[in-house]
Motif scaffolding. Sequence first.
Motif, PDB file in Angstrom:
ATOM      1  N   LEU A  24      -7.550 -50.580   4.004  1.00  0.00           N
ATOM      2  CA  LEU A  24      -8.502 -50.201   5.051  1.00  0.00           C
ATOM      3  C   LEU A  24      -9.887 -50.767   4.765  1.00  0.00           C
ATOM      4  CD1 LEU A  24      -7.524 -46.456   5.665  1.00  0.00           C
ATOM      5  CD2 LEU A  24      -6.609 -48.514   6.743  1.00  0.00           C
ATOM      6  N   ARG A  25     -10.305 -50.699   3.488  1.00  0.00           N
ATOM      7  CA  ARG A  25     -11.635 -51.214   3.153  1.00  0.00           C
ATOM      8  C   ARG A  25     -11.704 -52.727   3.304  1.00  0.00           C
ATOM      9  NH1 ARG A  25     -11.170 -47.534  -1.263  1.00  0.00           N
ATOM     10  NH2 ARG A  25     -10.735 -49.291  -2.658  1.00  0.00           N
ATOM     11  N   ALA A  26     -10.592 -53.408   3.110  1.00  0.00           N
ATOM     12  CA  ALA A  26     -10.593 -54.874   3.176  1.00  0.00           C
ATOM     13  C   ALA A  26     -10.625 -55.387   4.612  1.00  0.00           C
ATOM     14  CB  ALA A  26      -9.365 -55.424   2.447  1.00  0.00           C
ATOM     15  N   ARG A  27     -10.254 -54.558   5.586  1.00  0.00           N
ATOM     16  CA  ARG A  27     -10.181 -55.005   6.986  1.00  0.00           C
ATOM     17  C   ARG A  27     -10.898 -53.987   7.881  1.00  0.00           C
ATOM     18  NH1 ARG A  27      -5.970 -55.877   3.999  1.00  0.00           N
ATOM     19  NH2 ARG A  27      -4.893 -57.898   3.994  1.00  0.00           N
ATOM     20  N   ARG A  28     -12.179 -53.827   7.664  1.00  0.00           N
ATOM     21  CA  ARG A  28     -12.911 -52.740   8.294  1.00  0.00           C
ATOM     22  C   ARG A  28     -13.007 -52.876   9.817  1.00  0.00           C
ATOM     23  NH1 ARG A  28     -17.894 -51.889   3.919  1.00  0.00           N
ATOM     24  NH2 ARG A  28     -16.525 -51.397   2.133  1.00  0.00           N
ATOM     25  N   ALA A  29     -13.251 -54.067  10.309  1.00  0.00           N
ATOM     26  CA  ALA A  29     -13.371 -54.258  11.760  1.00  0.00           C
ATOM     27  C   ALA A  29     -12.065 -53.911  12.459  1.00  0.00           C
ATOM     28  CB  ALA A  29     -13.765 -55.699  12.073  1.00  0.00           C
ATOM     29  N   ARG A  30     -10.951 -54.377  11.911  1.00  0.00           N
ATOM     30  CA  ARG A  30      -9.649 -54.085  12.505  1.00  0.00           C
ATOM     31  C   ARG A  30      -9.343 -52.594  12.418  1.00  0.00           C
ATOM     32  NH1 ARG A  30      -4.979 -57.354   9.904  1.00  0.00           N
ATOM     33  NH2 ARG A  30      -6.243 -59.071  10.746  1.00  0.00           N
ATOM     34  N   VAL A  31      -9.725 -51.975  11.315  1.00  0.00           N
ATOM     35  CA  VAL A  31      -9.487 -50.547  11.132  1.00  0.00           C
ATOM     36  C   VAL A  31     -10.254 -49.737  12.178  1.00  0.00           C
ATOM     37  CG1 VAL A  31      -9.995 -48.601   9.613  1.00  0.00           C
ATOM     38  CG2 VAL A  31      -8.884 -50.636   8.695  1.00  0.00           C
ATOM     39  N   VAL A  32     -11.508 -50.112  12.408  1.00  0.00           N
ATOM     40  CA  VAL A  32     -12.331 -49.398  13.394  1.00  0.00           C
ATOM     41  C   VAL A  32     -11.720 -49.501  14.780  1.00  0.00           C
ATOM     42  CG1 VAL A  32     -14.559 -49.382  14.572  1.00  0.00           C
ATOM     43  CG2 VAL A  32     -14.462 -49.601  12.088  1.00  0.00           C
ATOM     44  N   LEU A  33     -11.290 -50.708  15.157  1.00  0.00           N
ATOM     45  CA  LEU A  33     -10.708 -50.893  16.489  1.00  0.00           C
ATOM     46  C   LEU A  33      -9.401 -50.132  16.645  1.00  0.00           C
ATOM     47  CD1 LEU A  33     -11.427 -54.702  17.020  1.00  0.00           C
ATOM     48  CD2 LEU A  33     -12.609 -52.760  18.049  1.00  0.00           C
ATOM     49  N   SER A  34      -8.590 -50.118  15.590  1.00  0.00           N
ATOM     50  CA  SER A  34      -7.317 -49.388  15.662  1.00  0.00           C
ATOM     51  C   SER A  34      -7.554 -47.883  15.708  1.00  0.00           C
ATOM     52  CB  SER A  34      -6.447 -49.740  14.454  1.00  0.00           C
ATOM     53  OG  SER A  34      -6.118 -51.108  14.459  1.00  0.00           O
ATOM     54  N   ALA A  35      -8.496 -47.412  14.873  1.00  0.00           N
ATOM     55  CA  ALA A  35      -8.791 -45.976  14.863  1.00  0.00           C
ATOM     56  C   ALA A  35      -9.427 -45.538  16.171  1.00  0.00           C
ATOM     57  CB  ALA A  35      -9.711 -45.643  13.698  1.00  0.00           C
ATOM     58  N   LEU A  36     -10.097 -46.472  16.863  1.00  0.00           N
ATOM     59  CA  LEU A  36     -10.761 -46.125  18.114  1.00  0.00           C
ATOM     60  C   LEU A  36      -9.764 -45.652  19.162  1.00  0.00           C
ATOM     61  CD1 LEU A  36     -13.461 -46.040  19.584  1.00  0.00           C
ATOM     62  CD2 LEU A  36     -13.081 -48.409  20.311  1.00  0.00           C
ATOM     63  N   GLY A  37      -8.592 -46.304  19.206  1.00  0.00           N
ATOM     64  CA  GLY A  37      -7.571 -45.876  20.159  1.00  0.00           C
ATOM     65  C   GLY A  37      -7.138 -44.446  19.914  1.00  0.00           C
ATOM     66  N   ILE A  38      -6.910 -44.099  18.640  1.00  0.00           N
ATOM     67  CA  ILE A  38      -6.556 -42.722  18.297  1.00  0.00           C
ATOM     68  C   ILE A  38      -7.704 -41.772  18.649  1.00  0.00           C
ATOM     69  CG2 ILE A  38      -6.022 -41.164  16.396  1.00  0.00           C
ATOM     70  CD1 ILE A  38      -3.716 -42.913  16.935  1.00  0.00           C
ATOM     71  N   ALA A  39      -8.919 -42.183  18.320  1.00  0.00           N
ATOM     72  CA  ALA A  39     -10.084 -41.319  18.566  1.00  0.00           C
ATOM     73  C   ALA A  39     -10.252 -41.019  20.049  1.00  0.00           C
ATOM     74  CB  ALA A  39     -11.343 -41.988  18.018  1.00  0.00           C
ATOM     75  N   ILE A  40     -10.047 -42.024  20.910  1.00  0.00           N
ATOM     76  CA  ILE A  40     -10.193 -41.810  22.350  1.00  0.00           C
ATOM     77  C   ILE A  40      -9.161 -40.800  22.843  1.00  0.00           C
ATOM     78  CG2 ILE A  40      -9.917 -42.911  24.600  1.00  0.00           C
ATOM     79  CD1 ILE A  40     -11.156 -45.425  23.395  1.00  0.00           C
ATOM     80  N   GLY A  41      -7.928 -40.947  22.386  1.00  0.00           N
ATOM     81  CA  GLY A  41      -6.883 -40.021  22.804  1.00  0.00           C
ATOM     82  C   GLY A  41      -7.167 -38.593  22.364  1.00  0.00           C
ATOM     83  N   ILE A  42      -7.531 -38.419  21.101  1.00  0.00           N
ATOM     84  CA  ILE A  42      -7.804 -37.075  20.588  1.00  0.00           C
ATOM     85  C   ILE A  42      -9.052 -36.488  21.241  1.00  0.00           C
ATOM     86  CG2 ILE A  42      -8.437 -35.761  18.533  1.00  0.00           C
ATOM     87  CD1 ILE A  42      -5.515 -36.521  18.670  1.00  0.00           C
ATOM     88  N   ALA A  43     -10.097 -37.312  21.385  1.00  0.00           N
ATOM     89  CA  ALA A  43     -11.327 -36.820  22.024  1.00  0.00           C
ATOM     90  C   ALA A  43     -11.047 -36.363  23.451  1.00  0.00           C
ATOM     91  CB  ALA A  43     -12.392 -37.918  22.014  1.00  0.00           C
ATOM     92  N   THR A  44     -10.227 -37.119  24.176  1.00  0.00           N
ATOM     93  CA  THR A  44      -9.880 -36.744  25.545  1.00  0.00           C
ATOM     94  C   THR A  44      -9.165 -35.405  25.573  1.00  0.00           C
ATOM     95  OG1 THR A  44      -9.695 -39.069  26.205  1.00  0.00           O
ATOM     96  CG2 THR A  44      -8.621 -37.431  27.615  1.00  0.00           C
ATOM     97  N   MET A  45      -8.192 -35.244  24.698  1.00  0.00           N
ATOM     98  CA  MET A  45      -7.411 -34.010  24.689  1.00  0.00           C
ATOM     99  C   MET A  45      -8.270 -32.804  24.285  1.00  0.00           C
ATOM    100  SD  MET A  45      -3.859 -35.501  23.054  1.00  0.00           S
ATOM    101  CE  MET A  45      -2.866 -34.079  23.453  1.00  0.00           C
ATOM    102  N   VAL A  46      -9.076 -32.966  23.247  1.00  0.00           N
ATOM    103  CA  VAL A  46      -9.920 -31.849  22.796  1.00  0.00           C
ATOM    104  C   VAL A  46     -10.950 -31.495  23.867  1.00  0.00           C
ATOM    105  CG1 VAL A  46     -11.675 -31.164  21.108  1.00  0.00           C
ATOM    106  CG2 VAL A  46      -9.603 -32.321  20.349  1.00  0.00           C
ATOM    107  N   ALA A  47     -11.568 -32.511  24.472  1.00  0.00           N
ATOM    108  CA  ALA A  47     -12.583 -32.252  25.492  1.00  0.00           C
ATOM    109  C   ALA A  47     -11.984 -31.591  26.723  1.00  0.00           C
ATOM    110  CB  ALA A  47     -13.286 -33.555  25.878  1.00  0.00           C
TER     111      ALA A  47
END
Length: 398
Positions: A24-47
């Motif tokens: 994860l530390r070696a590929r930070r940009a890719r990690v952020v973009l991949s985690a963003l998809g999860i974050a949007i889904g969870i944020a939508t559901m929680v909100a």
Amino acid sequence: MTRTELRPGRLAATDVLRVGAVGLRARRARVVLSALGIAIGIATMVAVVGLSTSSRADLMARLDRLGTNLLTAEAGKDATGQEVKLPKSAVAMVERIGPVRHATATAQVDARIRRSDVVPEERTAGVTVQAARPDLLAALGAEVDRGIWLDLGRERLPVTVLGSVAAERLGITEPGEKIMMNDAYVVVVGILKPVELVPNLDRVALVGFPAAEQYLGFDGHPTTVFERSSDASVEDVRAVLARTVNPGNPGAVKVSRPSDALAAKAATDKGLTALMLGLGAVALLVGGVGVANTMVISVLERRQEIGLRRAIGATRGAIRLQFLTESLLLSALGGVAGAVLGAAATVAFARAQGWTAVVPVWSLTGGLGATLVIGVVAGLYPAIRASRLHPTVALNTS
């Protein structure tokens, strides 16, 4: 001589996490973009869950404040389709029902409302006239915003109290101004606050029963009777209200409870919440696909690393655990970020609406649990694929 069996070493939990975080530390940009998809889904559901819960909590608080013991009986139509008039004594008869605490009435009055005599008669601004009794506000729990109400002294005078919407449509901002009813001016003595249980009163001009009979040709028959009783006796009163209001034709009386409309709104909110949760689940699925894609590419890019670890003694299980941990960390990163964003959005929107912000704990724990499941599912195939790479093939750079 005793032969000692060699067993592969086991990684401690901290070592597993450290090794899993390396990718994860070696590929930070890719990690952020991949985690963003999860974050949007969870944020939508929680909100969605948080806002729906906050809205319903506010609605239930309003119901508790307004009460659910108000019943209305309205004049309907008979079998021939003709409008039925309620008896003039309807309120007095309802007051004789034992559990009834308050009873009052309003009546539709045939009159035109205009701002002044320069406004054409056909332009009524969508405001109608109703006659009201002095005890109407007490029965409905309504309040005057500006000015005064139609008390026993003013109910006989050519004065009116406007609902909040009616005042806005007529351009009346303060009591003391005049408007026209039919061809005569009347003075606006008050403006009501919005009446939540009976919102149609927001769009009317209210006059006293005696004034309506004297100045507007009103016949004195009420159109709607309101009553309040104890909470425990609401259904019993409801069962006899129509026969009491109009003994001669109870079938032409429509009995309803205004609070049922607010309760129906809460039920509608639940349906919309289910729909929005479905959209959040779709976003979460898309995020899971992004995590899986990231992990597959990670395996392809790190073949030499996998081969080197296998060559120095790492077992297939250790390799599987490394990539599965990496997938879980990636999903958890998105899940935590999404939960924080969803909770923050709920609090911000609820405060803007004047609600008490409510973020159910189960929505946060459920969202984080869903991210871990997605992390396992998304990382399982890449982890198995990585563990099956033979060291010789993995180290082959050709």
